[in-house]
Design a protein around this motif. Structure first.
Motif, PDB file in Angstrom:
ATOM      1  N   ARG A  38      -0.260 125.236  49.980  1.00 64.79           N
ATOM      2  CA  ARG A  38       0.560 124.623  48.916  1.00 64.79           C
ATOM      3  C   ARG A  38       2.028 125.032  49.072  1.00 64.79           C
ATOM      4  O   ARG A  38       2.929 124.201  48.937  1.00 64.79           O
ATOM      5  CB  ARG A  38       0.044 125.057  47.537  1.00 64.79           C
ATOM      6  N   ARG A 109      -2.288 124.418  61.295  1.00 60.43           N
ATOM      7  CA  ARG A 109      -3.329 125.342  60.826  1.00 60.43           C
ATOM      8  C   ARG A 109      -3.341 126.586  61.711  1.00 60.43           C
ATOM      9  O   ARG A 109      -3.450 127.692  61.233  1.00 60.43           O
ATOM     10  CB  ARG A 109      -4.716 124.689  60.859  1.00 60.43           C
ATOM     11  N   ARG A 180      -9.271 114.122  47.543  1.00 58.41           N
ATOM     12  CA  ARG A 180      -8.856 115.325  48.286  1.00 58.41           C
ATOM     13  C   ARG A 180     -10.040 115.929  49.039  1.00 58.41           C
ATOM     14  O   ARG A 180      -9.924 116.333  50.191  1.00 58.41           O
ATOM     15  CB  ARG A 180      -8.241 116.335  47.312  1.00 58.41           C
ATOM     16  N   ASP A 184     -10.368 116.606  52.962  1.00 56.30           N
ATOM     17  CA  ASP A 184     -10.577 117.971  53.471  1.00 56.30           C
ATOM     18  C   ASP A 184     -11.888 118.072  54.270  1.00 56.30           C
ATOM     19  O   ASP A 184     -11.978 118.842  55.224  1.00 56.30           O
ATOM     20  CB  ASP A 184     -10.587 118.990  52.314  1.00 56.30           C
TER      21      ASP A 184
HETATM   22  O1   DC Z   1      -7.601 125.642  47.304  1.00 53.44           O
HETATM   23  P1   DC Z   1      -6.418 124.718  46.959  1.00 53.44           P
HETATM   24  O2   DC Z   1      -6.761 123.614  46.018  1.00 53.44           O
HETATM   25  O3   DC Z   1      -5.248 125.521  46.488  1.00 53.44           O
HETATM   26  O4   DC Z   1      -6.001 124.034  48.368  1.00 53.44           O
HETATM   27  C1   DC Z   1      -5.025 123.035  48.464  1.00 53.44           C
HETATM   28  C2   DC Z   1      -5.242 122.262  49.760  1.00 53.44           C
HETATM   29  O5   DC Z   1      -4.928 123.111  50.877  1.00 53.44           O
HETATM   30  C3   DC Z   1      -6.653 121.768  50.010  1.00 53.44           C
HETATM   31  O6   DC Z   1      -6.892 120.504  49.444  1.00 53.44           O
HETATM   32  C4   DC Z   1      -6.747 121.748  51.512  1.00 53.44           C
HETATM   33  C5   DC Z   1      -5.812 122.841  51.957  1.00 53.44           C
HETATM   34  N1   DC Z   1      -6.515 124.076  52.351  1.00 53.44           N
HETATM   35  C6   DC Z   1      -7.066 124.113  53.603  1.00 53.44           C
HETATM   36  O7   DC Z   1      -7.025 123.128  54.328  1.00 53.44           O
HETATM   37  N2   DC Z   1      -7.668 125.235  54.038  1.00 53.44           N
HETATM   38  C7   DC Z   1      -7.762 126.322  53.270  1.00 53.44           C
HETATM   39  N3   DC Z   1      -8.345 127.419  53.726  1.00 53.44           N
HETATM   40  C8   DC Z   1      -7.234 126.297  51.953  1.00 53.44           C
HETATM   41  C9   DC Z   1      -6.631 125.145  51.512  1.00 53.44           C
END
Ligand code: DC
Length: 221
Positions: A38, A109, A180, A184
């Motif tokens: 975020r 990532r 979302r 994801d």
């Molecule tokens: O957990 P969150 O809702 O704060 O995460 C926001 C976005 O960040 C989520 O939709 C995908 C990404 N995210 C990710 O890809 N990998 C993670 N380990 C944590 C979050």
């Protein structure tokens, strides 16, 4: 050996709450990996870097000036980007949506990986996110994957937003949560999925205490 408990799952499932309670019980460090994605999204938006400009996104990721602060005994993570507090902006659905989009980019990532792994410090770490058990801490001894019906997760997300003074309605939240999760779970790099050795807990009809009891039992065992 520094023990790690990973807590993964879709949005609105209650990972943050369970991770916080477990970190308090165990006196371990806490990583909210979603906050990193975020904060990255806020930083990229502030700098107006387009999503296809991967070179500039990677430069930003390696120079991201991010600091976390939380008051002892309180689940209130304050996040500072370039020494400016962005905690409120971080928690909006708009930021979540942006974060989910940036999170699809594989090289990005990878460049955020070490930043997350540095949280692994004695006496232990509780890490919540999407790929904690599958990628970031794949050798963790304790792995949990939380699930819940999408309607229930939308309700929980809405309550969370209301508690923070942010308004929303159930059908819109349901749509956002669903969209979302689809993104994801279906992305190419580190998709949301349970690690093979994770304990899967369906929390739809469980209280927070009931979930915590199951996670405590896993760590004790
Ligand atoms: O957990 P969150 O809702 O704060 O995460 C926001 C976005 O960040 C989520 O939709 C995908 C990404 N995210 C990710 O890809 N990998 C993670 N380990 C944590 C979050």
């Amino acid at each position: 050996m520094i023990p790690v408990l990973t807590i993964d799952g879709p949005s609105g499932v209650g990972k943050g709450t369970i991770a916080y309670i477990m970190s308090q019980k165990l006196h371990w460090n806490l990583l909210d990996s979603g906050a990193i994605y975020r904060a990255f999204a806020v930083a990229a938006t502030n700098r107006d870097i387009k999503i296809d400009n991967v070179d500039d996104l990677l430069k930003l990721a390696s120079n991201l000036d991010l600091k976390f602060h939380s008051d002892p005994g309180q689940n209130n993570l304050n996040i500072y980007l370039d020494n400016v507090e962005i905690s409120a902006e971080l928690r909006t659905e708009k930021t979540a949506e942006l974060a989910s989009n940036y999170a699809m980019i594989g090289p990005l990532r990878e460049s955020l990986l070490i930043r997350q792994q540095k949280f692994k410090q004695l006496p232990g770490l509780v890490a919540d996110g999407r790929d904690m058990g599958t990628v970031v801490f794949s050798d963790a001894p304790f792995k949990v994957f939380l699930t819940a019906d999408v309607e229930e997760r939308a309700k929980r997300r809405l309550k969370q937003l209301h508690d923070k003074g942010i308004t929303g309605n159930i059908s819109h939240t349901l749509e956002e949560v669903h969209k979302r999760d689809e993104r994801d779970a279906n992305r190419k790099h580190s998709p949301l999925k349970p690690a093979k050795d994770a304990l899967i807990i369906d929390t739809t009809n469980l209280t927070i205490n009931e979930v915590v009891t199951k996670v405590v039992a896993l760590v004790k065992a």
